[in-house]
Design an enzyme around this catalytic site. Structure first.
Site, PDB file in Angstrom:
ATOM      1  N   ASP A  12      -4.674 -43.143 -22.038  1.00  0.00           N
ATOM      2  CA  ASP A  12      -5.720 -42.119 -22.175  1.00  0.00           C
ATOM      3  C   ASP A  12      -7.112 -42.640 -21.834  1.00  0.00           C
ATOM      4  O   ASP A  12      -8.112 -42.213 -22.414  1.00  0.00           O
ATOM      5  CB  ASP A  12      -5.723 -41.527 -23.613  1.00  0.00           C
ATOM      6  CG  ASP A  12      -4.358 -40.985 -23.998  1.00  0.00           C
ATOM      7  OD1 ASP A  12      -3.676 -40.436 -23.117  1.00  0.00           O
ATOM      8  OD2 ASP A  12      -3.973 -41.124 -25.172  1.00  0.00           O
ATOM      9  N   LYS A  15      -7.333 -42.073 -16.592  1.00  0.00           N
ATOM     10  CA  LYS A  15      -6.674 -42.379 -15.305  1.00  0.00           C
ATOM     11  C   LYS A  15      -6.588 -41.138 -14.419  1.00  0.00           C
ATOM     12  O   LYS A  15      -6.773 -41.219 -13.210  1.00  0.00           O
ATOM     13  CB  LYS A  15      -5.256 -42.930 -15.553  1.00  0.00           C
ATOM     14  CG  LYS A  15      -5.237 -44.229 -16.342  1.00  0.00           C
ATOM     15  CD  LYS A  15      -3.825 -44.683 -16.665  1.00  0.00           C
ATOM     16  CE  LYS A  15      -3.103 -43.786 -17.633  1.00  0.00           C
ATOM     17  NZ  LYS A  15      -3.641 -43.773 -19.011  1.00  0.00           N
ATOM     18  N   GLY A  39      -0.020 -37.825 -20.217  1.00  0.00           N
ATOM     19  CA  GLY A  39      -0.785 -36.586 -20.127  1.00  0.00           C
ATOM     20  C   GLY A  39      -2.082 -36.943 -19.441  1.00  0.00           C
ATOM     21  O   GLY A  39      -2.924 -37.623 -20.032  1.00  0.00           O
ATOM     22  N   HIS A  40      -2.218 -36.577 -18.176  1.00  0.00           N
ATOM     23  CA  HIS A  40      -3.386 -36.972 -17.387  1.00  0.00           C
ATOM     24  C   HIS A  40      -4.235 -35.742 -17.094  1.00  0.00           C
ATOM     25  O   HIS A  40      -3.775 -34.810 -16.441  1.00  0.00           O
ATOM     26  CB  HIS A  40      -2.947 -37.648 -16.078  1.00  0.00           C
ATOM     27  CG  HIS A  40      -2.244 -38.959 -16.303  1.00  0.00           C
ATOM     28  ND1 HIS A  40      -1.785 -39.753 -15.281  1.00  0.00           N
ATOM     29  CD2 HIS A  40      -1.935 -39.623 -17.448  1.00  0.00           C
ATOM     30  CE1 HIS A  40      -1.219 -40.836 -15.799  1.00  0.00           C
ATOM     31  NE2 HIS A  40      -1.293 -40.774 -17.107  1.00  0.00           N
ATOM     32  N   GLN A 220       0.388 -44.494 -19.023  1.00  0.00           N
ATOM     33  CA  GLN A 220       0.197 -45.301 -20.228  1.00  0.00           C
ATOM     34  C   GLN A 220      -0.899 -46.360 -19.978  1.00  0.00           C
ATOM     35  O   GLN A 220      -1.808 -46.109 -19.225  1.00  0.00           O
ATOM     36  CB  GLN A 220       1.512 -45.949 -20.691  1.00  0.00           C
ATOM     37  CG  GLN A 220       2.505 -44.948 -21.306  1.00  0.00           C
ATOM     38  CD  GLN A 220       3.249 -44.105 -20.283  1.00  0.00           C
ATOM     39  OE1 GLN A 220       3.899 -44.625 -19.386  1.00  0.00           O
ATOM     40  NE2 GLN A 220       3.183 -42.801 -20.404  1.00  0.00           N
ATOM     41  N   ARG A 299      -1.904 -35.138 -31.341  1.00  0.00           N
ATOM     42  CA  ARG A 299      -2.203 -35.975 -32.515  1.00  0.00           C
ATOM     43  C   ARG A 299      -3.623 -36.551 -32.406  1.00  0.00           C
ATOM     44  O   ARG A 299      -4.056 -36.914 -31.313  1.00  0.00           O
ATOM     45  CB  ARG A 299      -1.224 -37.160 -32.591  1.00  0.00           C
ATOM     46  CG  ARG A 299       0.193 -36.763 -32.954  1.00  0.00           C
ATOM     47  CD  ARG A 299       1.108 -37.968 -32.929  1.00  0.00           C
ATOM     48  NE  ARG A 299       1.371 -38.441 -31.577  1.00  0.00           N
ATOM     49  CZ  ARG A 299       2.114 -39.511 -31.291  1.00  0.00           C
ATOM     50  NH1 ARG A 299       2.642 -40.228 -32.253  1.00  0.00           N
ATOM     51  NH2 ARG A 299       2.324 -39.859 -30.037  1.00  0.00           N
ATOM     52  N   PRO A 300      -4.343 -36.686 -33.549  1.00  0.00           N
ATOM     53  CA  PRO A 300      -5.662 -37.334 -33.485  1.00  0.00           C
ATOM     54  C   PRO A 300      -5.492 -38.790 -33.061  1.00  0.00           C
ATOM     55  O   PRO A 300      -4.569 -39.467 -33.517  1.00  0.00           O
ATOM     56  CB  PRO A 300      -6.194 -37.260 -34.919  1.00  0.00           C
ATOM     57  CG  PRO A 300      -5.085 -36.762 -35.766  1.00  0.00           C
ATOM     58  CD  PRO A 300      -3.991 -36.238 -34.900  1.00  0.00           C
ATOM     59  N   GLY A 413     -18.734 -38.046 -18.025  1.00  0.00           N
ATOM     60  CA  GLY A 413     -18.316 -36.717 -18.469  1.00  0.00           C
ATOM     61  C   GLY A 413     -16.986 -36.381 -17.828  1.00  0.00           C
ATOM     62  O   GLY A 413     -16.576 -37.043 -16.866  1.00  0.00           O
TER      63      GLY A 413
HETATM   64  P1  GDP Z   1      -5.342 -40.394 -19.005  1.00  0.00           P
HETATM   65  O1  GDP Z   1      -4.054 -40.252 -19.739  1.00  0.00           O
HETATM   66  O2  GDP Z   1      -5.743 -41.833 -18.816  1.00  0.00           O
HETATM   67  O3  GDP Z   1      -5.379 -39.638 -17.700  1.00  0.00           O
HETATM   68  O4  GDP Z   1      -6.466 -39.767 -19.940  1.00  0.00           O
HETATM   69  P2  GDP Z   1      -6.348 -38.359 -20.759  1.00  0.00           P
HETATM   70  O5  GDP Z   1      -6.462 -37.248 -19.794  1.00  0.00           O
HETATM   71  O6  GDP Z   1      -5.175 -38.363 -21.685  1.00  0.00           O
HETATM   72  O7  GDP Z   1      -7.597 -38.470 -21.714  1.00  0.00           O
HETATM   73  C1  GDP Z   1      -8.902 -38.595 -21.196  1.00  0.00           C
HETATM   74  C2  GDP Z   1      -9.743 -37.420 -21.728  1.00  0.00           C
HETATM   75  O8  GDP Z   1     -11.109 -37.716 -21.545  1.00  0.00           O
HETATM   76  C3  GDP Z   1      -9.504 -36.133 -20.961  1.00  0.00           C
HETATM   77  O9  GDP Z   1      -9.713 -35.050 -21.837  1.00  0.00           O
HETATM   78  C4  GDP Z   1     -10.589 -36.156 -19.873  1.00  0.00           C
HETATM   79  O10 GDP Z   1     -10.960 -34.851 -19.424  1.00  0.00           O
HETATM   80  C5  GDP Z   1     -11.721 -36.793 -20.632  1.00  0.00           C
HETATM   81  N1  GDP Z   1     -12.635 -37.610 -19.821  1.00  0.00           N
HETATM   82  C6  GDP Z   1     -12.379 -38.407 -18.733  1.00  0.00           C
HETATM   83  N2  GDP Z   1     -13.482 -39.074 -18.357  1.00  0.00           N
HETATM   84  C7  GDP Z   1     -14.461 -38.709 -19.218  1.00  0.00           C
HETATM   85  C8  GDP Z   1     -15.833 -39.092 -19.378  1.00  0.00           C
HETATM   86  O11 GDP Z   1     -16.376 -39.922 -18.660  1.00  0.00           O
HETATM   87  N3  GDP Z   1     -16.529 -38.509 -20.422  1.00  0.00           N
HETATM   88  C9  GDP Z   1     -15.944 -37.614 -21.270  1.00  0.00           C
HETATM   89  N4  GDP Z   1     -16.702 -37.104 -22.252  1.00  0.00           N
HETATM   90  N5  GDP Z   1     -14.666 -37.228 -21.145  1.00  0.00           N
HETATM   91  C10 GDP Z   1     -13.933 -37.782 -20.148  1.00  0.00           C
HETATM   92  P1  IMO Z   2      -1.079 -41.650 -20.717  1.00  0.00           P
HETATM   93  O1  IMO Z   2      -0.420 -41.868 -19.382  1.00  0.00           O
HETATM   94  C1  IMO Z   2      -1.280 -42.831 -24.941  1.00  0.00           C
HETATM   95  C2  IMO Z   2       2.512 -44.049 -26.827  1.00  0.00           C
HETATM   96  C3  IMO Z   2       3.099 -43.146 -27.903  1.00  0.00           C
HETATM   97  C4  IMO Z   2       3.865 -44.160 -28.760  1.00  0.00           C
HETATM   98  C5  IMO Z   2       4.384 -45.146 -27.720  1.00  0.00           C
HETATM   99  C6  IMO Z   2       5.826 -44.909 -27.291  1.00  0.00           C
HETATM  100  O2  IMO Z   2      -1.530 -40.262 -20.961  1.00  0.00           O
HETATM  101  O3  IMO Z   2      -2.142 -42.679 -20.943  1.00  0.00           O
HETATM  102  P2  IMO Z   2       7.039 -43.050 -25.822  1.00  0.00           P
HETATM  103  O4  IMO Z   2       7.116 -41.566 -25.996  1.00  0.00           O
HETATM  104  O5  IMO Z   2       6.482 -43.503 -24.538  1.00  0.00           O
HETATM  105  O6  IMO Z   2       8.338 -43.733 -26.143  1.00  0.00           O
HETATM  106  O7  IMO Z   2       6.019 -43.527 -26.987  1.00  0.00           O
HETATM  107  O8  IMO Z   2       3.525 -45.035 -26.588  1.00  0.00           O
HETATM  108  N1  IMO Z   2       2.214 -43.385 -25.531  1.00  0.00           N
HETATM  109  C7  IMO Z   2       0.992 -43.087 -25.096  1.00  0.00           C
HETATM  110  N2  IMO Z   2      -0.220 -43.222 -25.680  1.00  0.00           N
HETATM  111  N3  IMO Z   2      -1.199 -42.366 -23.669  1.00  0.00           N
HETATM  112  C8  IMO Z   2       0.006 -42.248 -23.061  1.00  0.00           C
HETATM  113  O9  IMO Z   2       0.122 -41.903 -21.762  1.00  0.00           O
HETATM  114  C9  IMO Z   2       1.167 -42.581 -23.779  1.00  0.00           C
HETATM  115  N4  IMO Z   2       2.490 -42.568 -23.486  1.00  0.00           N
HETATM  116  C10 IMO Z   2       3.113 -43.075 -24.553  1.00  0.00           C
HETATM  117  O10 IMO Z   2       2.091 -42.501 -28.645  1.00  0.00           O
HETATM  118  O11 IMO Z   2       3.014 -44.872 -29.612  1.00  0.00           O
HETATM  119 MG    MG Z   3      -3.270 -39.294 -21.434  1.00  0.00          MG
END
Ligand code: GDP
Ligand code: IMO
Ligand code: MG
Length: 427
Positions: A12, A15, A39-40, A220, A299-300, A413
């Protein structure tokens, strides 16, 4: 040439957003590990896309590849294709015939195993990722090439489902799946997905040879990986740059850039020790301002200060040629910003990230403090990097110097335009 995008922390990191940016100049975007545990997020004007399996480059209408190293839930993939098509986005998808198929029993097994593991549970996403990878390594997995051949599929499914039934019986757990029902449902998925299934290694290698730009989108993060993550609390695939070669079927020599995505602070969703976790109002501040709730599970996320111990280890095993620092705006308004430089275990300093979870749980972070800052993301987005407050620049330079890696991107952002680009990955 190929560029790999890698999460440097616990996932998260942003990416999806960075992949979307660099997709503009890419011809192919490839996922090479993980599944719909990812979840990207990509924000395009007033629309928010949350990619699970399809590479984030799909928004730009680029060719997208789901490589052999992934595990794919066909039901989710079909859902994702339909959702994109509904948005009027053509999905130019290639799905590896060698990718493994997540079956309904994998999801049941995921929750069964989590319930058996007690304190060792990872807090998985419950999507059947671990059990599917277990079966792959155990050599009783089902690949797309198997799924597409009804005879082979039936033979494998019958055998493997009886093995799974025995497993559930041994644990006194109900197993209500029938071979016929699963066979029927999965044949429908196979018919839908057949046109996308191909030898993606052949495709990507040919693309590279013709001089195309290939962006490999990691899922991940390094510290969730099966070899280099916080075992056993991470996921079941390797999340490092090297996995891009096995997971896409390409040579290490084709990778010219490895971009590490660094969130400006630490988050973790799931269990296990997080040395810089803040269980006070600063942690809440980061969670609220950063919208730190799981993209997949809601989840938080556990939040804390940036941890150089995580980043240095990541750089060691990935060899970052550049980093993208994301979510800098979230730290806005804090009086002091802290960075963990090393740990103390009792009276002993520790300068390398430990393998032992028992040791990690005993690690107390040692912090370097930085004066905080406040900037208007819109104004900085318009004026560029130099418009950032000196304090924020000092923070960015500290991270870059500690790793001895240049900064390619600073993200201020979620929106596309809130991205300060210092260097491109494709010329
Ligand atoms: P990923 O799994 O690495 O692709 O990241 P996620 O999408 O799960 O979580 C990143 C969250 O931060 C998403 O809600 C994005 O829209 C948000 N985000 C990405 N870059 C920025 C940033 O520079 N600032 C803020 N405030 N949010 C961002
Ligand atoms: P992205 O690509 C954050 C965490 C889960 C759990 C552990 C194993 O969005 O960054 P799994 O379902 O893979 O067997 O769970 O890994 N986890 C992630 N945490 N971002 C992810 O993906 C994750 N994918 C798995 O919360 O602790
Ligand atoms: Mg993610």
């Amino acid at each position: 040439m190929a560029t790999v995008i890698i999460g440097s922390q616990w996932g998260d990191e942003g990416k999806g957003k960075i992949t979307d940016y660099y997709s503009k100049k890419a011809d192919y975007i490839v996922r090479f590990q993980g599944g719909n545990n990812a979840g990207h997020t990509v924000v395009v004007e007033d629309k928010t896309f949350k990619f699970r399996l399809i590479p984030s480059g799909a928004v730009s209408g680029k060719k997208v590849v789901i490589g052999n190293g992934t595990v794919v839930d066909p039901e989710i993939l079909i859902e994702e294709i339909s959702e994109l098509e509904k948005e009027g986005i053509p999905v130019k998808l290639y799905l590896s015939e060698r990718a493994h198929v997540i079956m309904p029993y994998h999801k049941l097994q995921d929750s069964l195993e989590e319930s058996l593991k007690g304190n060792l549970k990872a807090g998985t996403t419950g999507k059947g990722i671990g059990p599917c990878y277990q079966d792959k390594v155990g050599r009783f997995g089902i690949r797309f090439v198997d799924l597409l051949d009804k005879e082979v599929f039936k033979e494998k499914l019958s055998l493997f489902m009886s093995m799974k039934e025995a497993l559930f019986r041994a644990h006194n757990q109900p197993f209500r799946l029938t071979i016929n029902e699963v066979f029927e449902a999965y044949n429908k998925y196979a018919d839908y997905l057949r046109k996308y299934v191909t030898d993606t290694s052949l495709l990507v290698n040919a693309a590279l040879q013709e001089g195309n730009h290939v962006l490999l989108e990691g899922a991940q993060g390094t510290h969730l990986g099966i070899d280099h993550g916080i075992y056993p609390y991470g996921t079941s695939s390797n999340c490092v740059a090297g996995a891009a070669c096995t997971g896409a079927g390409i040579s290490p020599l084709s990778i010219k850039q490895v971009l590490g995505i660094v969130k400006a602070y630490t988050t973790r969703v799931g269990t296990g020790p997080v040395p810089t976790e803040l269980e006070d109002e600063v942690g809440t501040y980061l969670r609220d301002r950063g919208g730190e709730y799981g993209t997949v599970t809601g989840r938080p996320r556990r939040c804390g200060w940036l941890d150089m111990m995580l980043l240095k280890y990541s750089h060691r095993v990935n060899g970052f040629t550049g980093i993208a620092i994301t979510k800098l705006d979230v730290l806005n308004g804090l009086e002091t910003v802290k960075v963990c430089t090393h740990y103390m275990v009792g009276n002993n300093p520790l300068y390398e990230f430990p393998a032992s979870m028992k040791t990690l749980a005993q690690c107390n972070p040692v912090y370097q403090e930085f004066p905080g800052w406040r900037f208007d993301p819109e104004q900085v987005a318009k004026s560029g990097f130099n418009a950032l407050p000196e304090a924020a620049k000092k923070y960015i330079n500290f991270i870059s110097h500690q790793l001895a890696v240049p900064v390619y991107v600073v993200s201020v952002g979620p929106a596309r335009h809130q991205t300060l680009i210092l260097r491109e990955v494709f010329s």
